[in-house]
Scaffold this motif. Sequence first.
Motif, PDB file in Angstrom:
ATOM      1  N   ARG A 110      47.189  26.943   9.180  1.00  0.00           N
ATOM      2  CA  ARG A 110      46.663  27.375   7.873  1.00  0.00           C
ATOM      3  C   ARG A 110      46.375  26.161   6.992  1.00  0.00           C
ATOM      4  N   TRP A 117      38.040  28.705   7.634  1.00  0.00           N
ATOM      5  CA  TRP A 117      39.254  29.225   8.271  1.00  0.00           C
ATOM      6  C   TRP A 117      39.294  30.749   8.189  1.00  0.00           C
ATOM      7  N   LEU A 161      45.260  29.957  14.690  1.00  0.00           N
ATOM      8  CA  LEU A 161      44.640  29.773  13.375  1.00  0.00           C
ATOM      9  C   LEU A 161      45.656  29.967  12.246  1.00  0.00           C
TER      10      LEU A 161
END
Length: 116
Positions: free
Chosen positions: A91, A101, A87
Amino acid sequence: MPTPDRTDPEVNELWDEFHAYVNVDSGQLRNWLLVRASDEDGFPGPPEQTMPQPGGAILGILGRRKVDLTNGDLDVMRTTVEQIQDLLADRPEEGAGNDQWRHALLDLGHDPLRAT
């Protein structure tokens, strides 16, 4: 199931890496997971049973000592570190301003707004 050898350098490295990436404490993670588990009418069942996974498992690990880890815990820790790394590597342009996110990271116990 045999318990892992806590003197194994790989276990020690994973322990340190997990705790570096999971940068919220257990109380903060629990509160976040309870918010995620609730709906507009409250909890659809007992909060501990409706917590999103793997967050509930991560929360359990945060409450353990290294000597109490199981092989299953080590698997969760490895997966958690990998998911957080993935993750962070992906970004979005708006960074933590992207709620999806940031929430995905928070579900794993990582707050991208917190200084590491």
